[in-house]
Structure formats: structure tokens, C-alpha cells
Design a protein around this motif. Structure first.
Motif, PDB file in Angstrom:
ATOM      1  N   LEU A 265      -3.840  11.361  -7.743  1.00  0.00           N
ATOM      2  CA  LEU A 265      -3.381  11.575  -9.047  1.00  0.00           C
ATOM      3  C   LEU A 265      -3.053  12.855  -9.437  1.00  0.00           C
ATOM      4  O   LEU A 265      -3.592  13.871  -9.065  1.00  0.00           O
ATOM      5  N   SER A 266      -1.980  13.172 -10.308  1.00  0.00           N
ATOM      6  CA  SER A 266      -1.456  14.585 -10.613  1.00  0.00           C
ATOM      7  C   SER A 266      -1.975  14.561 -12.203  1.00  0.00           C
ATOM      8  O   SER A 266      -1.862  13.733 -13.021  1.00  0.00           O
ATOM      9  N   GLU A 267      -2.536  15.760 -12.417  1.00  0.00           N
ATOM     10  CA  GLU A 267      -3.024  16.278 -13.812  1.00  0.00           C
ATOM     11  C   GLU A 267      -1.935  16.599 -14.883  1.00  0.00           C
ATOM     12  O   GLU A 267      -1.111  17.177 -14.754  1.00  0.00           O
ATOM     13  N   ALA A 268      -2.090  15.858 -15.851  1.00  0.00           N
ATOM     14  CA  ALA A 268      -1.065  16.415 -17.085  1.00  0.00           C
ATOM     15  C   ALA A 268      -1.981  17.108 -18.028  1.00  0.00           C
ATOM     16  O   ALA A 268      -3.303  16.513 -18.065  1.00  0.00           O
ATOM     17  N   VAL A 269      -1.258  17.677 -19.194  1.00  0.00           N
ATOM     18  CA  VAL A 269      -2.108  18.453 -20.313  1.00  0.00           C
ATOM     19  C   VAL A 269      -1.171  17.615 -21.473  1.00  0.00           C
ATOM     20  O   VAL A 269      -0.094  17.857 -21.553  1.00  0.00           O
ATOM     21  N   THR A 270      -2.047  16.814 -22.222  1.00  0.00           N
ATOM     22  CA  THR A 270      -1.336  16.430 -23.459  1.00  0.00           C
ATOM     23  C   THR A 270      -1.650  16.967 -24.659  1.00  0.00           C
ATOM     24  O   THR A 270      -2.832  17.351 -24.798  1.00  0.00           O
TER      25      THR A 270
ATOM     26  N   ALA B 204       4.559  10.763 -21.595  1.00  0.00           N
ATOM     27  CA  ALA B 204       4.982  11.378 -20.460  1.00  0.00           C
ATOM     28  C   ALA B 204       5.559  10.531 -19.261  1.00  0.00           C
ATOM     29  O   ALA B 204       6.897  11.004 -18.502  1.00  0.00           O
TER      30      ALA B 204
ATOM     31  N   ARG C 186       8.969   9.711 -20.564  1.00  0.00           N
ATOM     32  CA  ARG C 186      10.146  10.843 -20.158  1.00  0.00           C
ATOM     33  C   ARG C 186      10.410  10.859 -18.700  1.00  0.00           C
ATOM     34  O   ARG C 186      11.685  11.111 -18.465  1.00  0.00           O
ATOM     35  N   ALA C 187       9.543  10.690 -17.905  1.00  0.00           N
ATOM     36  CA  ALA C 187       9.754  10.771 -16.418  1.00  0.00           C
ATOM     37  C   ALA C 187      10.541   9.813 -16.061  1.00  0.00           C
ATOM     38  O   ALA C 187      11.567  10.031 -15.119  1.00  0.00           O
TER      39      ALA C 187
ATOM     40  N   HIS D 164      14.232  10.384 -16.909  1.00  0.00           N
ATOM     41  CA  HIS D 164      14.748  11.301 -15.877  1.00  0.00           C
ATOM     42  C   HIS D 164      15.040  11.135 -14.581  1.00  0.00           C
ATOM     43  O   HIS D 164      15.219  11.729 -13.572  1.00  0.00           O
TER      44      HIS D 164
ATOM     45  N   VAL E   5      12.525   9.562 -12.635  1.00  0.00           N
ATOM     46  CA  VAL E   5      11.492   9.518 -11.902  1.00  0.00           C
ATOM     47  C   VAL E   5      10.635   8.306 -11.774  1.00  0.00           C
ATOM     48  O   VAL E   5      10.072   7.907 -12.916  1.00  0.00           O
TER      49      VAL E   5
ATOM     50  N   ARG F 281       1.840   9.175 -10.897  1.00  0.00           N
ATOM     51  CA  ARG F 281       0.437   8.689 -11.047  1.00  0.00           C
ATOM     52  C   ARG F 281      -0.319   9.779 -11.616  1.00  0.00           C
ATOM     53  O   ARG F 281      -0.422  10.875 -11.132  1.00  0.00           O
TER      54      ARG F 281
ATOM     55  N   GLY G  44      -2.431  14.621  -4.828  1.00  0.00           N
ATOM     56  CA  GLY G  44      -2.626  14.723  -6.220  1.00  0.00           C
ATOM     57  C   GLY G  44      -2.695  16.223  -6.545  1.00  0.00           C
ATOM     58  O   GLY G  44      -2.685  16.897  -5.388  1.00  0.00           O
ATOM     59  N   HIS G  45      -2.290  16.477  -7.513  1.00  0.00           N
ATOM     60  CA  HIS G  45      -2.217  17.900  -8.200  1.00  0.00           C
ATOM     61  C   HIS G  45      -2.874  18.318  -9.208  1.00  0.00           C
ATOM     62  O   HIS G  45      -2.829  17.659 -10.335  1.00  0.00           O
TER      63      HIS G  45
ATOM     64  N   HIS H  65      -3.230  20.507 -12.545  1.00  0.00           N
ATOM     65  CA  HIS H  65      -2.408  21.199 -13.617  1.00  0.00           C
ATOM     66  C   HIS H  65      -2.447  22.541 -13.490  1.00  0.00           C
ATOM     67  O   HIS H  65      -3.350  23.034 -13.123  1.00  0.00           O
TER      68      HIS H  65
ATOM     69  N   ASN I 187       4.803  17.597 -18.810  1.00  0.00           N
ATOM     70  CA  ASN I 187       4.096  16.597 -17.917  1.00  0.00           C
ATOM     71  C   ASN I 187       5.095  16.105 -17.031  1.00  0.00           C
ATOM     72  O   ASN I 187       5.025  14.948 -16.702  1.00  0.00           O
TER      73      ASN I 187
ATOM     74  N   PRO J 125       6.608  14.813 -13.679  1.00  0.00           N
ATOM     75  CA  PRO J 125       5.833  14.785 -12.428  1.00  0.00           C
ATOM     76  C   PRO J 125       6.533  15.991 -11.418  1.00  0.00           C
ATOM     77  O   PRO J 125       5.832  16.482 -10.548  1.00  0.00           O
TER      78      PRO J 125
ATOM     79  N   LEU K 165       4.773  19.124 -12.299  1.00  0.00           N
ATOM     80  CA  LEU K 165       3.408  18.856 -11.790  1.00  0.00           C
ATOM     81  C   LEU K 165       2.954  18.965 -10.445  1.00  0.00           C
ATOM     82  O   LEU K 165       2.139  19.489  -9.864  1.00  0.00           O
TER      83      LEU K 165
END
Lengths: 829, 351
Positions: free
Chosen positions: A523-528, A571, A574-575, A578, A580, A584, B109-110, B112, B343, B345, B348
Motif C-alpha cells: 500500500l502507498s501512503e496518502a496524506v489527506t 484521491a 482523481r487518480a 487521470h 490511473v 492501493r 508500497g510507498h 509518503h 495523493n 499515485p 506517491l
């Protein structure tokens, strides 16, 4: 704040530092110079010339050929397209060959070269103010007043303020003194150890008093009804003035400092403000009705301010009024009715000290931020009122003529004088961690305007700060002065002996573990954002916000979230827009909910006050798109992807200490409405619910404009937090010493039979010998009857203390298969 | 020579060639079975032995066993030879196509970028002995301002235009404008000495390329007897070296924050245009000055101590704070702060 190098040097002639050097010195003394630019750079190269004659251009109507006198008997003909070339004898400005005009050509700059203008060669150009960079006005060429200077004089010599270096200084809120050039000159004097003398008040007063045109007390009466809001109101008056445009030298000084020239009398007040940092105001004395009242406004009173806006006043606003109505918003802006205008002949100058808080409140209430309010809010020098008024009178006489009325009016309450501050050498050295020369420190403070009170010893001194430094209140303030003027950078670096503390709260490490676990699961981290719109919450079927914002930037950021999901769903939306398609994402953040009174009752009282709301740290994750595959057609993600991640996330985040299970969840219960009822599940461990997961409800998908299935997971970190601190540990189990035997069984069951029930039954039947039961195949179609599914299990048998015989294993496995047949009516395959 | 002897001699003469002729392991095993199997030739010979007189049986038996051993050895040798041949062939076969993509069960995974910076900075301070102190993001006005020496309605609060909350019955509250509220909470809640860091989200009413209405700060503060500005510098230098590498210089410029006195802004030598000899070439990141501003700091103001019930005559302390977005923007060359909260992807995945 824009500051003029030339202005500073006029006040401190002994200064020899270059603009660049002074800029650095200011910056390292705490007056951060953010920009240094040259004003009127072309003025140094351009010269004053006199028009000798002009004749039409041979082919172009709009052009003229102008012969000018360059002085010393030299003449030159230039092509000029301006409509306002003066008659012979008029003075204009020539940019000679080679002169560089940075502001010309629409700001791109140009260097004068010989060129042909419609067939006629021209070696130079007559310049407009805008081409010279002296104003925005490009209306014709600059025509100078007659007799300003001899032809051939450099423009910068003819009009000194036409060339300057301008500092852009970021003046911090504690240094109102630096909002005027006197303060900056005083600072420069302290930094370079130069003598600094204020412009002599006595000299200025003598000059004005000599030309008395009456007594001020006879023409105006001042009444201060709110002494707290206006501890000092000073006024002076001048009569017989002639209001017109200011001379160029004044206009360019103002232009360099970003102030628009209005008229000579109004410019006087701006020059005083730029000089002393003390705003003042000019009233048309004839429109005052002989009365100045400083009072609070009556609620609802109207005032048309100079910016052309009619304002409805608040009872908290301090105003200057005549006998009936407000004529100025004190310390913020004057009113239109008493404005100085072209016909004004008698002027009343106001210079006052207004309560900073009062000015600030009025300015904010009316959404105004003026040069005046900026300075009053920070605290002007209450000690320079007389001087500023005297300066204004003198300048007015120079620019607009007239005679000053005798005397000044001062209505003042007791302003607290700055109190002496005790400075101890040992405390100073201890705080800074370095020993400064004591005498040098005292002398430096004196240069900044402090006076030694009583007798200074080798160890301590009492110093009274000057009125222009309202920020000097305690000994640390004096210590800072010493540090910054001596050079704060001279303090040595030394690591402190730190006595270790213990974490308070304990979320940081838990968040880190969870983050690590989530990232390890792909998983990739988002900041909301912590704030969103009420609709976002409703769309995600989340509880309504407990906390709303009074002054959000936008309705989309107007309430504090109760769930993390909306931000992630946005998010993902939006992705996907675009292009994408796979995402995850997870995020760790707080949700803001009503305080749980029962839980709080058990907590110790926080002396700093309980947290205003419960801030629950949570994790949310979203899954959309396809599962990675290898050289095969990828498959769409499904609910089992999120289930696997959910269980593993708990395990990894707790380093294997917690084992979570998933339970079906009735999506109609609270907290699960956002989930698809077929796949809603909750994550359980140790008898408590840690979170929920499942496919997103189609309503929610639609509300967030999502077109593909989305799977979500939410985990409440607060549920994980406390027990993790309770010395959880992994307990070692001995590694099996005897071999295991595996047997497979495939059973065909009706579709409504849950795989978990089959596995459980097999496990039960395998009893003490069954070490592991795993579902390894699930198959429908083919030879399997309609409405049925084939489930294949592998059962691993093992005994802890001996090797099992084939016969034993077979016997037990037969029991397992029979049990499955009995329990589910399953056919063996 | 007896017929048995003859048969044994024939078999001995023939089996090596027969084994050699077997080209696969299966063929070899079949051939072996033809000789040694239950119905094999040697077994058949063995059965013939029953017809021999007793006195010959023993000698013949020995011969049979001898031959059996020879056959087994021959079989093993040929088996090994075949295996070696197979392995040689495998080794000599065409290489795998390693241009095919690698196989991985899970995508990567990444973290932030803000988290990466946060974890790095937290780790550095932890190693220096600081602990993490948590605190609320929705805070009482008093902990955000008054206890930190911000007078009410003071222009210093202009730097920190606040989001105020609607009244929910909790007194005047706002979204904290800095992590310094933790200073107030730590000082109110603990007796010195202590050394804390406070990382977290903060909120200001700003929204442009370099300002986000929500961003992250990390505050560090120490309160003890005898803490000096030299100690502050020591921690700053150590921090700079640990975050940006050895020989990273630190420069202080006096500045103003209401809760410190003296206060300063801190520049560090630009890490992005550093040359091997330690000088700096100047680059776009440092706007060709060789220095970049990364934090604010100072000695904790006695007013703050007094407000929080700590005797400023006994204790002194320092505080420093930085914006994590700023550190991340510099570190990763990100030119628009809004990328951190969009955010995407594709953004990120770069971290």
C-alpha cells in the motif's frame, strides 16, 4: 517594509557601508532583508538636457526631430515621438548612447544604441518617467521644472531621490521602530558603532515658531473621551498652505518606497510616517468645525473612509469625531469629509498614540490593513509625538508654504514609562552559553537607546529602555539585544547533557509500525486533509461532524472529519480520472469525535486542560483495480484481497502478537452503512472490534463518482494502542521433532455451505492428530452438479511425541471424510 | 565349463555394452531390470543353480554374487554418467530470457514523503535523547497562544492566521497553528528536566504554492537547569549533520517568535550544491546563497515558563521547530506543496 538606503544615509551621514553590506548587517541583526533592488538605475546615466529647437520628421507625422543642449556647448538631435516636447528652453531627460534603461521596453530593459527611426538616425532618446523606472506613468516624456539644473547634469544629481537602493525588509512584529527610517538609521548606528543624533527638535521648532500665524488653541479644541484607547493625542496646525503636487524629489522618494504621491500636504504625513514610523493624519481644518473628539463609535454610526467605502461602525471602534459625527477611524484611515483637497488652506495635523489592540480590532473588523494600522498595532513610539508634529510643520512650510500656528495641543493620559530592567552579567553569560564583554554589552545597549539607570557595576546594571522599543520588557530582551548585535552566530555549539524522557501519548511508534506494515503489504501512503465538507461525510455514510470551523477557507474544508475514507475516495477518484486505474492507498490520521465522558472520567486530570475533543487515530485503506499477475491476464481485485491485507496488517503492525479474524457484519448496523451488504465484515481480535472492511456500497461509489468496484478497510488504532503497551509477547512453541503426513480430501457441497464451516468440521474431526487444515482448491462447473461447489482440503497429521503409522493416519483421515459427508451431505470426489 | 559358467561369462561380456547403449535413465533401468529383476537373466541363472550338485552350488553362488555386484556397479556408473550428461546438457542449453519481468506477489508500497522525513527527523532526535510528546490538533486557545506568550490580539498572531472552531461546548478552541501547544502541555503536565519532540499536523489559513492550510511541524524542546543557547546550537549542528551529512554548517539569524527570547531563524549550508571540497556552488534550491532556511528556534521565553508554572529563575530551555513539508520539498525537489495532499499515485510511487 520598503526602506531607502539614501534616506538612511541622510539620517546617518557617517554610514559608509554599501547597500549590500548594510543589507547583510540588518539581516544578521534580525531585520531580515528579503530583497535589495536599485531604484532609478538609469538616473545615473541619463542627463538633463534643454530643448533648443524642434522640427517635424520628414516622413512621419507623429515624430519630431528635437535638438537639445547637452551643456558645455554640445548639442544633439534626437527623434522623439512624445506629444509633450516642451518649447525651447524646457528641460527634459536624455538617455545617451550606451545608457541602460532597465525599466524600458515594457520592463525588459534596453541599452541605447544608434538606430534609425523611420529613416532618420537617432543617437539617444528623450525619456518618460516609466522608461526611467521612476513611475508607472508613460504619458509623454518627463519634463523637468525650469532651472532645476544646468544642461548636462546627471539626473541623479539634479534629483537625488531619482536614484536609490531599496531594501525589502521583513520586519518582525516586535520591532515597530524598524517601520521607520529613523529606527533603521539608529539600528545601523548601533551595528556599525556610529554616533546617531535625532534630527534636532529644537532647530525644527525654532523654524516653525518664527512664523507664527496665530495660536492653535484658538482654532480647535480637543477632547479625548477614551484615554485608554488614546493615551496621547497631539495636534499642530498650519495656515495659508497651497495644496499642489509635490516636487519630483519628494515624489521619487515616495515612489521608491512604494507610496503614491497624493499632494504636498498629504505627502508630508507619509514622509513623517516613513521617517519616524509614526503614522499621522492631515485634516482640512476648515471642515472640522473647531472640534476634535476622540471617542468610541456609537453602534451603527457611518463613516465614509478615504478609500471610498461607507462603513458602518461598531461600538468598539475608536474614532476621531467632530462635534457630531466620526471623521476618521482612529489609527486606521481618515474620512472623506475632512480630507485635504486642492482648495485646502488650513491644515490640522494629528499625531497620536492609539492603543494597539484597539486599532487592531477595528482594522480586522473592517477588513482593513493600512500602513497606519500596521504600525499602530505594533506600537508606535509614544515619545516622538511632538517631534513628528514639528517635523510635519517644517516640511509643510518647505513644500506648501504657509505659517504654523503657535503651539501644539497635547491631550495625554499617563502613559506608563518604560521601567528600568535589571541586567545581570552572570545570567546573560549563562543563558547565551558564552561570555560577552560586559562594558561592550552596556555600551551597545546605550547605542540602541537604553539609558543606564543609577550606577552600573561590573556584575549588574539597571537600564531603562527607550520609548521606541516597546519589546524591551525583561532582562532576556536585553540579552537578546546583546546577542543579536554582537552576532548571534558567534555563540559556540555545545551538546547539552539531555536527561532522557519518556514518550507521552505513544501514538508515534504505533503509527510507524502500522505504516511499515501497510507499506510492506503493497500500500502507498496518502496524506489527506483533516477537514472536508459535510456532504463528503454524508456521501461516505459517515457520522456527521462534531466540530465545524467558524472561518473555513471553503465549504469543502469546513468541518472536521469523523472518518478518513472520504479523503482517500476523493484521491482515488482523481487518480482514475487521470487514467490511473490501479490504486492501493492508505492513510493514517485523526478523526474528531465527541469526547467519551465515561472514558475520560477514568483518566487523570490534565493540568493543561483535557483535549477538547476525542481525536482517534485511525487507518483507512482503499483498493481499486487489478491484482498484479505474471504474464497473465490480470484479475480484478475482490473482497478477499482486502481481507488478506486486513488480517495481515494487524499481524504485522503488532509484530505477530495479535491474530485478527474476520466476521460477517450486518451492514445495517452503525458504522457499516458504507459497505456492500454482501461483503461487509468486521475485523476482530481479543473479543473487540478493530475495524471494518468490505466492498464499498454502490451508493457511496456513485456519490464519489467512482465507476469501478472499490474495497475499503478502516482500522481504529486506538483499539490497538492500549493493549500493545501491556508487555505483549510472542511465546515460543517447540519445533515438531516427528514427521507429518498429509492427506487430501475433496468434497462436493451445496453452494450455500460456507468454506469456513467445512474447514472447521475437518479440523474438529482430525482432532489431536490434525495439525493443519487448509483449503487448497475451490471449483465449480465441469462435472460438478449445478448449485454445488467442490472444496479440496489438505489435512496435515502429526503427533508430537512419535511418528504416526500410515494405518493411524488413514484411519483418522477416514473419520474426517466421513464427518464431512455427515455434516454437509457432501459427496467425495 | 558348465552351462551356468558359460551363461555367466556371456552375461559379463555383454552387460557393459548393453548399459552403454541405454541413452536414458529409463532405458538403463529397463536394461538393469532385464538382468537383475525378478525375471531377469541373472535371476534365471540363479534358479538354474538348484540343479547343481551341492558341492558346486557354493562356488557358483559366489560367482553369481560377484557378477551381480559387477552389474550393479556398472549400472550405478552408467547412471551417474547419464545424470552428468543430462546436467551438462542443461548447463549448455540456451540462457533463460531474463528480460522477462521479475515476479513479485505484491506491488511495492510507498511511504509518503512527509512520513519519510518525519521518521528520519524523529529518529535523529530520539538518538539524542528526546522522547515524543503527543497532543491535540484541536486545541484550547490558551495552549496555542496565551501560555506561549502570545498576547491576545497581538500582531504576532498574524503569522498564524487561525481556523477557529464553532462552539461545541469546549471553550474557545482552534485548530492548532503550530506544534508548540505541546510545549504548554508538557510544561503544565511534567516537572523538568525533560526533552521532547512533538511532530504533527498544524493548520493555518493559507493556501498557495508554498502554503497549505494543513501541514506538518516538528518541535523539539529541552527544559533543565543551565540550558544555554550554546546547547541549542549544539543540538542544531548535530541535527544538521545527521540529516544532511557531515560538515553541514549551521547559521543563526536573529528573529522573533513570541515564545522564545532570544529567537533565531536557522540556515544550513545547502546540501544540494555542496562540492567535494566543502564549499557550495550555489543552486536554485538555495537561490544561489549557499544557505537554506529550515527552522526557527530560540531560548524559551520566561513568560512561557511563568504561564506554565515553571520558575524561570531555576530553569531555562530551548525550543526549535521546523516545517516537515519544507524539509521534504527541499529534499525531494518538490516545487508545489499541494502535491503532498493531492495523493496522485504517480507522485506517491516516487518515494
Amino acid at each position: 517594509m520598503k526602506a531607502s538606503y539614501a534616506f538612511i544615509r541622510e539620517l546617518l551621514p557617517a554610514l559608509t557601508a554599501s547597500p549590500r553590506e548594510l543589507s547583510d548587517a540588518f539581516t544578521f541583526a534580525g531585520l531580515e532583508v528579503e530583497g535589495l533592488s536599485e531604484f532609478g538605475a538609469a538616473s545615473v546615466e541619463c542627463v538633463v538636457v534643454a530643448v533648443l529647437s524642434k522640427r517635424p520628421h520628414p516622413t512621419k507625422d507623429k515624430l519630431a526631430l528635437v535638438t537639445v543642449d547637452l551643456g558645455e556647448g554640445k548639442t544633439q538631435e534626437v527623434v522623439c515621438g512624445a506629444p509633450n516636447v516642451p518649447e525651447p528652453g524646457g528641460l527634459v531627460v536624455l538617455a545617451p548612447l550606451g545608457a541602460h534603461l532597465p525599466a524600458a521596453a515594457g520592463g525588459k530593459g534596453m541599452t541605447m544604441a544608434r538606430r534609425d527611426v523611420a529613416g532618420v538616425p537617432s543617437e539617444g532618446m528623450l525619456c518618460s518617467e516609466s522608461e526611467l523606472g521612476l513611475s508607472d506613468s508613460g504619458e509623454g516624456i518627463l519634463v523637468l521644472p525650469a532651472n532645476l539644473a544646468d544642461p548636462g547634469t546627471r539626473l541623479s544629481d539634479a534629483i537625488p531621490s531619482s536614484h536609490d537602493h531599496v531594501f525589502e525588509i521583513n520586519v518582525t512584529a516586535n520591532r515597530p521602530d524598524a517601520l521607520g527610517h529613523v529606527g533603521l538609521a539608529r539600528e545601523a548606528a548601533a551595528l556599525y558603532d556610529l554616533p546617531f543624533a535625532m534630527p534636532s527638535l529644537a532647530a525644527v521648532l525654532a523654524e516653525t515658531a518664527g512664523a507664527a500665524g496665530g495660536v492653535i488653541g484658538d482654532v480647535v479644541r480637543i477632547q479625548v473621551e477614551d484615554a485608554a484607547g488614546c493615551p496621547h493625542y497631539g495636534a499642530a496646525a498650519i495656515t495659508g498652505v497651497s495644496v499642489h503636487a509635490s516636487p519630483l524629489n519628494v515624489r521619487y522618494r515616495l515612489a521608491a518606497l512604494g507610496v503614491r504621491s497624493i499632494s504636498n500636504v498629504v505627502d508630508v504625513t507619509n514622509l513623517a510616517m516613513l521617517g519616524y514610523g509614526h503614522p499621522m493624519h492631515a485634516f482640512d481644518l476648515d471642515r472640522l468645525g473647531g472640534m476634535i473628539v476622540v471617542r468610541r463609535a456609537k453602534a451603527g454610526e457611518k463613516l465614509a473612509t478615504l478609500d471610498g467605502v461607507e462603513r458602518t461602525l461598531d461600538a468598539g471602534d475608536l474614532v476621531i469625531a467632530d462635534a457630531e459625527k466620526p471623521i476618521a477611524l482612529a489609527g486606521v484611515m481618515g474620512g472623506a469629509t475632512t480630507e485635504v483637497h486642492a482648495g485646502t488652506t488650513r491644515v490640522l495635523f494629528e499625531c497620536a498614540y492609539f492603543d494597539p489592540r484597539s486599532v487592531r480590532r477595528s482594522a480586522r473588523r473592517h477588513g482593513m490593513h493600512t500602513e497606519a494600522s500596521h504600525r499602530f498595532e505594533r506600537g508606535v513610539d509614544p515619545g516622538d509625538v511632538e517631534e513628528v508634529l514639528a517635523h510635519a510643520l517644517a516640511t509643510t512650510r518647505a513644500l506648501a508654504g504657509g505659517k504654523a500656528l503657535d503651539g501644539m495641543l497635547h491631550v495625554r493620559a499617563d502613559m506608563p514609562r518604560p521601567q528600568p530592567i535589571k541586567l545581570q552579567r552572570v545570567k546573560m553569560d549563562r543563558l547565551l552559553g558564552v561570555s560577552h564583554d560586559w562594558q561592550a554589552a552596556l555600551s551597545l545597549l546605550e547605542r540602541l537607546g537604553c539609558t543606564v539607570h543609577g550606577t552600573a557595576t561590573d556584575d549588574e546594571a539597571e537600564l531603562r529602555p527607550p520609548t521606541h522599543r516597546p519589546d524591551l520588557l525583561r532582562s532576556v530582551d536585553l540579552i537578546e539585544e546583546v546577542a543579536r548585535v554582537r552576532g548571534i552566530d558567534s555563540i559556540p555549539a555545545e551538546l547539552p547533557p539531555i536527561r532522557a524522557s519518556r514518550d507521552v501519548g505513544g501514538r508515534e511508534e504505533l503509527e510507524r509500525e502500522v505504516r511499515e506494515a501497510a507499506v510492506s503489504l503493497g500500500l502507498s501512503e496518502a496524506v489527506t486533509f483533516a477537514f472536508l465538507s459535510p456532504e463528503d461525510l454524508a456521501n461516505a455514510k459517515a457520522p456527521p461532524a462534531f466540530v465545524g470551523l467558524k472561518n473555513p477557507l471553503a465549504v469543502t474544508q469546513s468541518v472536521m472529519r469523523t472518518r478518513l475514507l472520504p479523503g482517500l475516495l476523493q484521491a482515488v477518484g482523481r487518480a482514475r480520472r487521470h487514467g490511473v486505474k490501479d490504486a492501493r492507498l492508505f492513510t493514517i490520521g485523526r478523526t474528531y469525535v465527541a469526547p467519551d465522558a465515561a472514558a475520560r472520567a477514568k483518566e487523570p486530570v490534565d493540568p493543561a486542560g483535557a483535549w477538547p475533543v476525542d481525536e482517534r487515530t485511525s487507518v483507512a485503506a482503499v483498493f481499486v483495480g487489478e491484482r498484479p499477475s505474471w504474464l497473465q491476464k490480470p484479475e480484478s481485485l475482490d473482497v478477499w484481497d482486502v481481507k488478506g491485507t486486513a488480517l495481515e496488517l494487524v499481524a504485522r503492525a503488532t509484530r505477530g502478537v495479535w491474530t485478527a479474524t474476520a466476521e460477517r457484519l450486518d451492514a445495517t448496523v452503525e458504522g457499516a452503512a458504507h459497505l456492500h451488504p454482501r461483503g461487509a465484515a468486521r475485523l476482530m481480535a481479543r473479543g473487540r472490534q478493530l475495524g471494518t472492511f468490505g466492498p464499498l456500497h454502490p451508493d457511496v461509489l456513485e456519490a464519489f463518482d467512482l465507476t469501478a468496484p472499490v474495497f475499503v478497510l478502516e482500522l481504529d488504532l486506538e483499539a490497538l494502542r492500549a493493549p500493545l503497551e501491556a508487555a505483549d509477547r510472542v511465546v515460543y512453541k517447540p519445533i515438531p521433532r516427528f514427521p507429518a503426513s498429509a492427506r487430501d480430501v475433496a468434497v462436493v457441497v451445496k453452494d450455500d455451505v460456507l468454506a469456513g464451516a467445512v474447514v472447521d468440521e475437518a479440523r474438529r474431526a482430525a482432532g489431536d492428530l490434525g495439525q493443519e487444515v487448509a483449503l487448497f482448491d475451490r471449483f465449480t462447473g465441469g462435472s460438478i452438479p449445478e448449485g454445488h461447489t467442490s472444496l479440496a482440503l489438505r489435512v496435515v497429521y502429526r503427533a508430537a511425541a512419535r511418528t504416526l503409522t500410515d494405518a493411524e493416519v488413514d484411519a483418522r483421515h477416514t473419520e474426517v471424510t466421513q464427518a464431512l459427508q455427515r455434516a454437509f451431505g457432501g459427496q467425495l470426489r | 565349463m558348465s552351462s551356468i559358467d558359460q551363461a555367466l561369462a556371456d552375461l559379463r561380456a555383454a552387460f557393459p555394452a548393453r548399459f552403454a547403449a541405454a541413452e536414458t535413465e529409463q532405458a538403463l533401468r529397463d536394461e538393469n531390470a532385464k538382468i537383475l529383476g525378478k525375471k531377469g537373466e541373472l535371476t534365471a541363472i540363479l534358479k538354474e543353480m538348484g540343479k547343481l550338485p551341492n558341492e558346486e552350488r557354493r562356488a557358483t553362488g559366489e560367482k553369481v554374487n560377484l557378477l551381480k555386484a559387477e552389474v550393479e556397479k556398472g549400472f550405478e556408473a552408467r547412471l551417474a554418467e547419464l545424470a552428468k550428461g543430462k546436467r551438462d546438457a542443461d548447463l549448455a542449453a540456451p540462457p533463460f530470457d531474463l528480460t522477462l519481468p521479475g515476479r513479485l506477489a505484491l506491488p511495492r508500497g510507498h511511504k509518503h514523503p512527509i512520513s519519510r522525513v518525519r521518521e528520519d527527523v524523529v529518529a535523529i532526535f530520539r538518538q539524542m535523547g528526546f522522547a515524543v510528546h503527543d497532543g491535540p490538533e484541536i486545541e484550547l486557545e490558551t495552549n496555542n497562544f496565551e501560555r506561549l506568550g502570545f498576547p491576545p490580539d497581538h500582531p504576532a498572531t498574524d503569522m498564524q492566521d487561525s481556523f477557529w472552531t464553532e462552539d461545541f461546548g469546549g471553550g474557545r478552541t482552534l485548530l492548532r497553528t503550530h506544534t508548540s501547544n505541546i510545549q504548554a502541555r508538557a510544561m503544565m503536565g511534567q516537572k523538568p528536566p525533560f526533552a521532547f519532540i512533538a511532530p504533527g499536523a498544524v493548520f493555518r489559513r493559507d493556501d498557495d504554492v508554498t502554503h497549505s492550510p494543513m501541514f506538518h511541524q516538528l518541535e523539539a524542546f529541552v527544559v533543565d537547569r543551565g540550558v544555554s543557547m550554546a546547547h541549542l546550537r549544539g543540538v542544531l549542528s548535530e541535527f544538521a549533520v545527521r540529516l544532511y551529512g557531515p560538515d553541514t554548517p549551521v547559521r543563526l539569524r536573529p528573529s522573533y517568535f513570541p515564545f522564545v527570547e532570544p529567537g533565531a531563524e536557522v540556515d544550513i549550508g545547502c546540501a544540494f550544491c555542496k562540492r567535494p571540497d566543502g564549499t557550495r556552488a550555489g543552486c536554485n534550491v538555495c537561490k544561489h546563497t549557499g544557505w537554506i532556511e529550515i527552522l526557527g528556534c530560540g531560548m524559551i521565553h520566561p513568560v512561557v515558563f511563568e504561564q506554565c508554572g515553571i520558575d524561570p529563575e531555576e530553569f531555562t530551555g530551548f525550543a526549535l521547530g521546523m516545517g516537515l513539508e519544507r524539509v521534504a520539498m527541499l529534499r525531494y525537489d518538490v516545487d508545489d506543496i499541494r502535491l503532498f495532499t493531492e495523493n496522485d499515485p504517480r507522485f506517491l510511487e516516487q518515494f
